[in-house]
Design an enzyme around this catalytic site. Structure first.
Site, PDB file in Angstrom:
ATOM      1  N   TRP A  37      -3.010  -2.486  -1.601  1.00  0.00           N
ATOM      2  CA  TRP A  37      -2.763  -3.869  -2.023  1.00  0.00           C
ATOM      3  C   TRP A  37      -3.444  -4.716  -0.954  1.00  0.00           C
ATOM      4  O   TRP A  37      -3.016  -4.730   0.199  1.00  0.00           O
ATOM      5  CB  TRP A  37      -1.273  -4.161  -2.089  1.00  0.00           C
ATOM      6  CG  TRP A  37      -0.970  -5.507  -2.673  1.00  0.00           C
ATOM      7  CD1 TRP A  37      -0.893  -5.828  -3.997  1.00  0.00           C
ATOM      8  CD2 TRP A  37      -0.706  -6.720  -1.950  1.00  0.00           C
ATOM      9  NE1 TRP A  37      -0.595  -7.162  -4.139  1.00  0.00           N
ATOM     10  CE2 TRP A  37      -0.479  -7.737  -2.898  1.00  0.00           C
ATOM     11  CE3 TRP A  37      -0.654  -7.046  -0.596  1.00  0.00           C
ATOM     12  CZ2 TRP A  37      -0.197  -9.039  -2.550  1.00  0.00           C
ATOM     13  CZ3 TRP A  37      -0.370  -8.367  -0.250  1.00  0.00           C
ATOM     14  CH2 TRP A  37      -0.141  -9.345  -1.216  1.00  0.00           C
ATOM     15  N   LYS A  39      10.070 -13.591 -14.548  1.00  0.00           N
ATOM     16  CA  LYS A  39       9.634 -12.424 -15.345  1.00  0.00           C
ATOM     17  C   LYS A  39       8.404 -12.795 -16.158  1.00  0.00           C
ATOM     18  O   LYS A  39       7.441 -12.050 -16.230  1.00  0.00           O
ATOM     19  CB  LYS A  39      10.720 -11.951 -16.317  1.00  0.00           C
ATOM     20  CG  LYS A  39      11.865 -11.123 -15.805  1.00  0.00           C
ATOM     21  CD  LYS A  39      11.513  -9.809 -15.216  1.00  0.00           C
ATOM     22  CE  LYS A  39      11.079  -9.964 -13.804  1.00  0.00           C
ATOM     23  NZ  LYS A  39      11.911  -9.653 -12.715  1.00  0.00           N
ATOM     24  N   ASN A  43      -0.704   1.439   6.164  1.00  0.00           N
ATOM     25  CA  ASN A  43       0.076   0.484   5.382  1.00  0.00           C
ATOM     26  C   ASN A  43       0.686  -0.502   6.369  1.00  0.00           C
ATOM     27  O   ASN A  43       1.416  -0.091   7.272  1.00  0.00           O
ATOM     28  CB  ASN A  43       1.171   1.232   4.608  1.00  0.00           C
ATOM     29  CG  ASN A  43       2.192   0.286   3.985  1.00  0.00           C
ATOM     30  OD1 ASN A  43       1.866  -0.864   3.692  1.00  0.00           O
ATOM     31  ND2 ASN A  43       3.406   0.757   3.785  1.00  0.00           N
ATOM     32  N   GLY A  44       0.377  -1.781   6.201  1.00  0.00           N
ATOM     33  CA  GLY A  44       0.918  -2.791   7.118  1.00  0.00           C
ATOM     34  C   GLY A  44      -0.179  -3.788   7.475  1.00  0.00           C
ATOM     35  O   GLY A  44      -1.196  -3.880   6.784  1.00  0.00           O
ATOM     36  N   CYS A  63       0.831  -1.198   0.000  1.00  0.00           N
ATOM     37  CA  CYS A  63       0.000   0.000   0.000  1.00  0.00           C
ATOM     38  C   CYS A  63       0.868   1.252   0.000  1.00  0.00           C
ATOM     39  O   CYS A  63       1.983   1.247   0.523  1.00  0.00           O
ATOM     40  CB  CYS A  63      -0.932   0.078   1.203  1.00  0.00           C
ATOM     41  SG  CYS A  63      -1.925  -1.392   1.428  1.00  0.00           S
ATOM     42  N   GLU A 113       5.290 -13.270 -13.949  1.00  0.00           N
ATOM     43  CA  GLU A 113       4.824 -12.013 -13.363  1.00  0.00           C
ATOM     44  C   GLU A 113       3.988 -11.201 -14.334  1.00  0.00           C
ATOM     45  O   GLU A 113       2.944 -10.674 -13.962  1.00  0.00           O
ATOM     46  CB  GLU A 113       6.041 -11.141 -12.964  1.00  0.00           C
ATOM     47  CG  GLU A 113       6.694 -11.516 -11.672  1.00  0.00           C
ATOM     48  CD  GLU A 113       7.894 -10.606 -11.376  1.00  0.00           C
ATOM     49  OE1 GLU A 113       7.974 -10.106 -10.259  1.00  0.00           O
ATOM     50  OE2 GLU A 113       8.743 -10.413 -12.261  1.00  0.00           O
ATOM     51  N   HIS A 117      14.403 -35.998 -14.502  1.00  0.00           N
ATOM     52  CA  HIS A 117      13.897 -36.568 -13.240  1.00  0.00           C
ATOM     53  C   HIS A 117      12.460 -36.137 -12.965  1.00  0.00           C
ATOM     54  O   HIS A 117      12.032 -36.076 -11.825  1.00  0.00           O
ATOM     55  CB  HIS A 117      14.818 -36.166 -12.086  1.00  0.00           C
ATOM     56  CG  HIS A 117      16.196 -36.715 -12.238  1.00  0.00           C
ATOM     57  ND1 HIS A 117      16.477 -38.061 -12.148  1.00  0.00           N
ATOM     58  CD2 HIS A 117      17.376 -36.109 -12.536  1.00  0.00           C
ATOM     59  CE1 HIS A 117      17.760 -38.257 -12.356  1.00  0.00           C
ATOM     60  NE2 HIS A 117      18.327 -37.081 -12.597  1.00  0.00           N
ATOM     61  N   GLU A 137      15.198 -16.550 -13.070  1.00  0.00           N
ATOM     62  CA  GLU A 137      14.760 -15.158 -13.181  1.00  0.00           C
ATOM     63  C   GLU A 137      13.912 -14.959 -14.449  1.00  0.00           C
ATOM     64  O   GLU A 137      12.886 -14.268 -14.417  1.00  0.00           O
ATOM     65  CB  GLU A 137      15.986 -14.229 -13.154  1.00  0.00           C
ATOM     66  CG  GLU A 137      15.708 -12.770 -13.413  1.00  0.00           C
ATOM     67  CD  GLU A 137      14.718 -12.109 -12.454  1.00  0.00           C
ATOM     68  OE1 GLU A 137      14.378 -12.714 -11.416  1.00  0.00           O
ATOM     69  OE2 GLU A 137      14.264 -11.002 -12.778  1.00  0.00           O
ATOM     70  N   ARG A 190       2.921   0.419  -5.388  1.00  0.00           N
ATOM     71  CA  ARG A 190       2.849  -0.301  -4.110  1.00  0.00           C
ATOM     72  C   ARG A 190       1.547  -1.072  -3.945  1.00  0.00           C
ATOM     73  O   ARG A 190       1.332  -1.740  -2.930  1.00  0.00           O
ATOM     74  CB  ARG A 190       2.990   0.691  -2.956  1.00  0.00           C
ATOM     75  CG  ARG A 190       4.252   1.505  -3.035  1.00  0.00           C
ATOM     76  CD  ARG A 190       4.277   2.534  -1.952  1.00  0.00           C
ATOM     77  NE  ARG A 190       4.435   1.925  -0.664  1.00  0.00           N
ATOM     78  CZ  ARG A 190       5.597   1.636  -0.098  1.00  0.00           C
ATOM     79  NH1 ARG A 190       6.707   1.939  -0.727  1.00  0.00           N
ATOM     80  NH2 ARG A 190       5.662   1.079   1.072  1.00  0.00           N
ATOM     81  N   LYS A 223       5.182  -3.632  -6.206  1.00  0.00           N
ATOM     82  CA  LYS A 223       6.641  -3.516  -6.317  1.00  0.00           C
ATOM     83  C   LYS A 223       7.317  -3.685  -4.963  1.00  0.00           C
ATOM     84  O   LYS A 223       8.377  -4.270  -4.849  1.00  0.00           O
ATOM     85  CB  LYS A 223       7.004  -2.151  -6.906  1.00  0.00           C
ATOM     86  CG  LYS A 223       8.480  -1.954  -7.045  1.00  0.00           C
ATOM     87  CD  LYS A 223       8.857  -1.506  -8.412  1.00  0.00           C
ATOM     88  CE  LYS A 223      10.314  -1.681  -8.717  1.00  0.00           C
ATOM     89  NZ  LYS A 223      10.627  -2.993  -9.291  1.00  0.00           N
TER      90      LYS A 223
HETATM   91  C1  G6P Z   1       8.241  -7.844  -5.102  1.00  0.00           C
HETATM   92  C2  G6P Z   1       8.509  -7.251  -6.459  1.00  0.00           C
HETATM   93  C3  G6P Z   1       9.752  -7.902  -7.065  1.00  0.00           C
HETATM   94  C4  G6P Z   1      10.933  -7.752  -6.133  1.00  0.00           C
HETATM   95  C5  G6P Z   1      10.623  -8.301  -4.736  1.00  0.00           C
HETATM   96  C6  G6P Z   1      11.701  -7.919  -3.741  1.00  0.00           C
HETATM   97  O1  G6P Z   1       7.857  -9.168  -5.231  1.00  0.00           O
HETATM   98  O2  G6P Z   1       7.390  -7.440  -7.307  1.00  0.00           O
HETATM   99  O3  G6P Z   1      10.038  -7.271  -8.302  1.00  0.00           O
HETATM  100  O4  G6P Z   1      12.029  -8.452  -6.647  1.00  0.00           O
HETATM  101  O5  G6P Z   1       9.404  -7.731  -4.256  1.00  0.00           O
HETATM  102  O6  G6P Z   1      11.728  -6.530  -3.632  1.00  0.00           O
HETATM  103  P1  G6P Z   1      12.957  -5.716  -3.072  1.00  0.00           P
HETATM  104  O7  G6P Z   1      12.512  -4.279  -3.115  1.00  0.00           O
HETATM  105  O8  G6P Z   1      13.192  -6.214  -1.686  1.00  0.00           O
HETATM  106  O9  G6P Z   1      14.103  -5.984  -3.972  1.00  0.00           O
END
Ligand code: G6P
Length: 611
Positions: free
Chosen positions: A74, A491, A100-101, A2, A494, A510, A487, A27, A606
């Site tokens: 969020w 991506k 937020n929290g 949030c 996501e 396996h 990774e 956020r 994010k």
């Molecule tokens: C969320 C974001 C990711 C990010 C992760 C860790 O899941 O969507 O893109 O890698 O948090 O975030 P940070 O700010 O700790 O790197």
């Protein structure tokens, strides 16, 4: 997670709040809302979905108040809906709160309030807060401004969990109270006006002077004054910091999406990360890391702790540290690390990676490591963020603001910085000097090599067009290439919502190979000459079973594959910085083909400031 925004001053709050919310949408974007005080009455407008939906409500233009709070959500407790949106008010609409929290003891508090005839409209944990403030206010012997402040302080003493809060009251229309515990909050100081926000960039166009709140510091704010108090209601002194950041880097600069802009910025961001830290002719300098040989010699284990993409950067860094420093490295998600009893001694060094520096699990893991007397290093992209204030040392990636939810340039900068730190340690320990010199030269060439990879993206675009309707896509690689596969797969998941799995190439047989059938796409990364033949055999195993192949490589291949993306040769240990780029682009173009919102994928945020 949030985002929180607040304004108190001489101008209309509404446009400032909306502007800030748009910048904080990364956020969370399940719903948004604002509350202002209009003629001593709190007016609240909120709506499900994006900030745009809120701003489209006609009535919002009638808000003239010069004090207001805003929130972009969020969802944690209670589905995304208008009623569950913030701000939340108490039963008398005297207090309004954005949060937020997570309030962990909200059910007990709800019962407590219900037994005193308070009613609840939403399913959120937050709604207990304004009602508790009302309860404490009613039962207080204080008078005047202290009564408002004490009610908020007393309420916080009843809360368990994490919170950043802004509180306004129709009984105190010229003041706002803000406080944080384990969730970020900053106050921007202006002239006859003050701003509050979850992060600095959201209000950087209004002010450059910031107070960074620490846990359980309460700010009592009017338009031309800010007073700080501790939990015992004692006044405390805080200095503001002057922060200069280039705000133009938070604009799209003609790109259709932030993600594409950030992918294309990687040559620049990696150049900034390298800065003057390494050169081919002299020893590596990391000015913020003041670590000596005597201490480093005592280190017998390195932990790298992070979440999401940042953890994937850690996976890539493990072989770099192990091969240069000859110290064993363990990489672990912060959410796991914090809830077990990891073996940490004073001979363990713990590195925490977080782009935002605000990820709740990473912060908690860092606190745990500190409590066990480990030295801690934070690697972050955000100056002054929470992990940087907790750690013994902080090293910044300097990648510039990253706005798209899916991380791209922060990841490549994290790998480069981790490689530089590994080199720095190895130099102090007098280890592997030949290897190091070669690696340094290749690190210095990374920015131009990234430009090379970004020159021709047509083949990737065309392949994305071919496969965007698929349901499952596999990513394989060996060694460091496997860490890139992980990774690349993340991506894709996501931003395209396609199910995908990353597997070490040798492990396919396996189990997962049972899922390979005609026309399934398998993405493979091949950058290790020593493992080339083994990896090619694994690819042939899936080709035999009908798979389509998309290969990212810096090796000469003799066999035919559906698509081969050639990238420049570089030291194997840093090859992920180049090999990940075609995977970022593949995910991006698939998402575009599907017509999805690349920058704000569903259900994600994010900065994950809740555990
Ligand atoms: C969320 C974001 C990711 C990010 C992760 C860790 O899941 O969507 O893109 O890698 O948090 O975030 P940070 O700010 O700790 O790197």
């Amino acid at each position: 997670m949030c985002g929180i925004i607040g304004y108190i001053g001489e101008n209309k709050a509404k446009p400032i709040l909306i502007n800030g919310l748009l910048r904080l949408e990364y956020r969370g974007y399940d719903s948004a809302g604002i509350a202002t005080i209009e003629k001593d009455e709190i007016k609240t407008i909120k709506n499900k979905g994006r900030v745009k939906n809120l701003n489209d409500i006609e009535e919002i233009n009638s808000l003239k108040g010069t004090i207001g709070i805003g929130h972009t959500r969020w969802a944690t407790h209670g589905k995304p809906s208008s009623i569950n949106s913030h701000p939340h008010a108490d039963n008398t609409n005297c207090f309004s709160v954005v949060h937020n929290g997570i309030i962990e003891n909200y059910s007990d508090l709800k019962e407590f309030l219900k037994s005193r005839k308070y009613k609840f409209l939403s399913e959120t944990d937050t709604e207990v807060i304004p009602n508790l403030i009302h309860f404490n206010y009613q039962n207080s012997d204080e008078t005047g401004d202290t009564k408002f402040l004490k009610a908020v302080v007393d309420t916080c003493k009843m809360l368990k969990g994490s919170y950043a809060l802004e509180v306004i009251s129709s009984a105190h229309p010229n003041n706002m109270i803000v406080v944080r515990k384990d969730s970020p909050l900053v106050i921007g100081k202006g002239l006859n006006e003050n701003y509050i926000s979850s992060d600095i960039p959201a209000i950087l166009s209004f002010t450059k002077d910031f107070y960074i709140l620490n846990d359980l510091e309460f700010a009592y704010i009017s338009r031309n004054n800010i007073e700080f108090y501790n939990e015992d209601l004692e006044k405390i002194h805080k200095d503001f910091q002057n922060i200069t950041l280039d705000t133009s880097s938070t604009e799209k600069d003609g790109y259709p999406d932030f993600m594409l802009k950030e992918i294309n910025e990687q040559s620049k961001s990696v150049r900034e990360t390298i800065g003057s830290r390494i050169s081919s002719s002299s020893k590596t300098i990391i000015s913020d890391l003041n670590i000596n040989k005597k201490f480093l010699k005592t280190i017998n284990k390195i932990y790298i702790i992070a979440c999401g993409t940042a953890m994937h950067a850690g996976l890539t860094a493990k072989p770099i540290f192990e091969s240069l420093c000859e110290i064993p490295v363990e990489v672990e998600p912060a959410s796991e690390f914090r809830y077990r009893n990891p073996i940490i001694t004073q001979n363990t060094l713990c590195l925490f990676i977080s782009q935002s520096g605000e990820t709740a699990d990473t912060i908690a893991a860092l606190k745990l490591a500190k409590s066990k007397n480990s030295k801690t290093i934070a690697i972050s992209n955000v100056v002054g963020s929470s992990i940087t204030r907790e750690a013994d040392y902080t090293v910044y990636t300097h990648a510039g603001p990253e706005i798209a939810v899916a991380s791209t340039k922060a990841y490549t900068s994290q790998i480069v910085l981790l490689a530089i730190i590994a080199i720095y340690f190895a130099e102090i320990l007098d280890k592997n000097s030949t290897k190091i010199n070669e690696l340094k030269n290749d690190i210095l060439l990374l920015p131009s090599n990234i430009e090379e990879v970004l020159k021709d993206t047509e083949k990737i675009k065309a392949f994305a067009k071919r496969i965007y309707k698929e349901k499952d896509i596999f990513f394989i690689g060996r060694g460091i290439d496997y860490t890139v596969a992980v990774e690349g797969s993340l991506k894709l998941k996501e931003i395209s919502y396609i199910h995908s799995e990353a597997y070490p190439s040798g492990e396919l047989k396996h189990g997962p190979i049972a899922l390979i059938e005609n026309d399934v796409t398998v993405v493979s990364i091949l950058t290790n000459r020593l493992l080339l033949e083994k990896s090619i055999s694994n690819i042939q195993e899936v080709v035999t079973r009908g798979a389509k192949t998309f290969i990212v490589t810096n090796q000469e291949l003799n066999d035919d594959f559906d698509e081969v993306i050639n990238i420049p040769k570089t030291n194997y240990l840093i090859s992920p910085v180049l090999s990940v780029i075609p995977l970022q682009l593949l995910a991006y173009y698939i998402s575009k083909e599907k017509g999805l919102d690349v920058d704000k994928p569903r259900n994600l945020a994010k900065s994950v400031t809740v555990e």
